[in-house]
Enzyme design. Structure first.
Site, PDB file in Angstrom:
ATOM      1  N   ASP A  47      14.143  -3.752  10.778  1.00  0.00           N
ATOM      2  CA  ASP A  47      13.967  -5.205  10.635  1.00  0.00           C
ATOM      3  C   ASP A  47      15.058  -5.787   9.728  1.00  0.00           C
ATOM      4  OD1 ASP A  47      12.983  -4.248   8.248  1.00  0.00           O
ATOM      5  OD2 ASP A  47      11.109  -5.399   8.296  1.00  0.00           O
ATOM      6  N   SER A  48      15.986  -4.931   9.273  1.00  0.00           N
ATOM      7  CA  SER A  48      17.234  -5.437   8.681  1.00  0.00           C
ATOM      8  C   SER A  48      17.939  -6.324   9.706  1.00  0.00           C
ATOM      9  CB  SER A  48      18.143  -4.280   8.250  1.00  0.00           C
ATOM     10  OG  SER A  48      18.270  -3.336   9.296  1.00  0.00           O
ATOM     11  N   ASP A  86      11.075  -0.838  13.566  1.00  0.00           N
ATOM     12  CA  ASP A  86      10.243  -1.332  12.468  1.00  0.00           C
ATOM     13  C   ASP A  86       9.132  -2.242  12.962  1.00  0.00           C
ATOM     14  OD1 ASP A  86      10.880  -0.419   9.878  1.00  0.00           O
ATOM     15  OD2 ASP A  86      12.742  -1.585   9.877  1.00  0.00           O
ATOM     16  N   LYS A 114       8.079   2.479  12.376  1.00  0.00           N
ATOM     17  CA  LYS A 114       8.123   2.598  10.920  1.00  0.00           C
ATOM     18  C   LYS A 114       7.407   1.396  10.308  1.00  0.00           C
ATOM     19  CE  LYS A 114      12.161   2.008   8.463  1.00  0.00           C
ATOM     20  NZ  LYS A 114      11.882   0.810   7.648  1.00  0.00           N
ATOM     21  N   GLU A 116       6.254  -0.191   6.148  1.00  0.00           N
ATOM     22  CA  GLU A 116       6.505  -0.010   4.716  1.00  0.00           C
ATOM     23  C   GLU A 116       5.191   0.136   3.944  1.00  0.00           C
ATOM     24  OE1 GLU A 116       8.907  -3.266   3.338  1.00  0.00           O
ATOM     25  OE2 GLU A 116      10.464  -2.897   4.848  1.00  0.00           O
ATOM     26  N   GLU A 183      13.752   4.404  -0.039  1.00  0.00           N
ATOM     27  CA  GLU A 183      14.774   3.379  -0.299  1.00  0.00           C
ATOM     28  C   GLU A 183      14.845   3.060  -1.789  1.00  0.00           C
ATOM     29  OE1 GLU A 183      14.803   0.038   2.344  1.00  0.00           O
ATOM     30  OE2 GLU A 183      16.467  -0.902   1.268  1.00  0.00           O
TER      31      GLU A 183
END
Ligand code: KIV
Length: 258
Positions: A47-48, A86, A114, A116, A183
Site C-alpha cells: 500500500d506504499s 497489502d 499482508k 499490519e 519495519e
C-alpha cells in the site's frame, strides 16, 4: 517466467536452509515482470502504492478498489514469484471484513496478503489463514498508524516495545503467518526476533540480521528524489535520467520546428 513457482511454504522453508529472501514491491505489469525476470522470489503490491504511485501523503488513503486495480495489473505478469498484496487501512478491522477483503485481493490475482499489527489482529490472521490464504505479517513501525503516532519512528528501543514485538512475532507465527516484515525495528531487536521465531523475518530499515530484506522498488531505483530515506541508498538515479532524456528529446523536437 519459467521455473518452479514460489509459494508461501517454499519461502518459509528458505529459513531452515539459511537462504536469504530478497523481496521488492511492484504496482504494475512491467515492474512485476522485470523483478520476476531478475529472480526476486517475493513481490509485494504494497500500500506504499499510495505514496509512490498515487501521490497521497501516506498510506491511510489507499482503498480496496485501488489495491485491486494494481494487483490485477501486477498479476498479469504471471510471476514465478509469490505475489503478495497489502490489505489497506480499515479493511481488516474485524475478521469477517479481513477475510472478505483478502478474498477480493486473491480474486484480483494476489497469492498472499499482508496486514499490519500483532496480537490485536490475531483473530483476523487466524481466519485469513483458515480460509486458505497465506498471510504475511508486518510489525515494527506500522505506516497505516503514522497519523496516530505522529511520524515514522524506530521501534524496539524501549523495553516495553521490545517485549511487545517479541510477543507479537510469536503470536503471528503461531497463528500461521508464513513470514513477518519488520519495519524500522532496531537491529538488535530484529536480530533477536529473527532467532526467536520459526518463520522468516523480512527487514526494512531493521539492520542486516533478518532472514530477508524488502525495499520499495522506486526507492531502490532513485525514482522519488522528494523522499529522503535513511534506510535505503538508491542504486540508480532514475529521476535524473528521466529528466535528462526528456529534456534532450524535447530539445530535439523543438529543433525540428520551423
Ligand atoms: O507498503 C509497502 O510497500 C510495505 C513495504 C514497505 C514492506 O509494506
Amino acid at each position: 517466467m519459467t521455473g518452479i513457482k514460489v509459494t508461501a511454504d517454499s519461502l518459509r522453508a528458505m529459513k531452515g536452509r539459511g537462504e536469504r529472501i530478497a523481496a521488492l514491491t511492484a504496482y504494475d505489469f512491467p515492474m512485476t515482470r522485470l523483478l520476476d525476470e531478475a529472480g526476486i522470489p517475493l513481490i509485494l503490491v504494497g500500500d506504499s502504492l499510495g505514496m509512490v504511485v498515487l501521490g497521497y501523503p501516506d498510506t491511510t488513503h489507499v482503498t480496496m478498489p485501488e489495491m485491486e486495480h494494481h494487483v490485477r495489473a501486477a498479476a498479469r505478469a504471471k510471476p514465478r514469484a509469490l505475489l503478495a498484496a497489502d490489505l489497506p487501512y480499515h479493511s481488516y478491522e474485524i475478521a469477517t471484513d479481513a477475510v472478505a477483503n483478502a478474498q477480493r485481493l486473491t480474486a484480483a490475482g494476489a497469492e498472499a496478503v499482508k496486514a499490519e499489527g500483532g496480537r490485536e489482529i490475531l483473530e483476523q490472521v487466524r481466519e485469513i489463514v483458515a480460509s486458505g490464504i497465506p498471510f504475511l505479517g508486518h510489525l515494527g513501525m506500522l505506516p497505516q498508524h503514522v497519523l496516530e503516532e505522529g511520524g515514522y519512528h524506530v521501534k524496539g528501543r524501549k523495553e516495553p516495545e521490545h517485549q511487545a514485538l517479541l510477543a507479537d512475532a510469536h503470536a503471528l507465527a503461531a497463528a500461521g503467518a508464513f513470514a513477518i516484515v519488520l519495519e524500522l525495528v532496531t537491529p538488535r531487536v530484529a536480530k533477536e526476533l529473527t532467532r526467536a521465531v520459526p518463520v522468516p523475518t523480512i527487514g526494512i530499515g531493521s539492520g542486516p540480521d533478518c532472514d530477508g530484506q524488502i525495499l520499495v522498488t522506486p526507492d531502490l531505483l532513485g525514482m522519488l528524489p522528494w523522499f529522503n530515506l535513511k534506510h535505503v541508498k538508491p542504486r540508480l538515479n532514475v529521476a535524473e535520467q528521466v529528466r535528462a532524456v526528456v529534456r534532450e528529446w524535447k530539445q530535439g523536437v523543438e529543433g525540428l520546428k520551423g
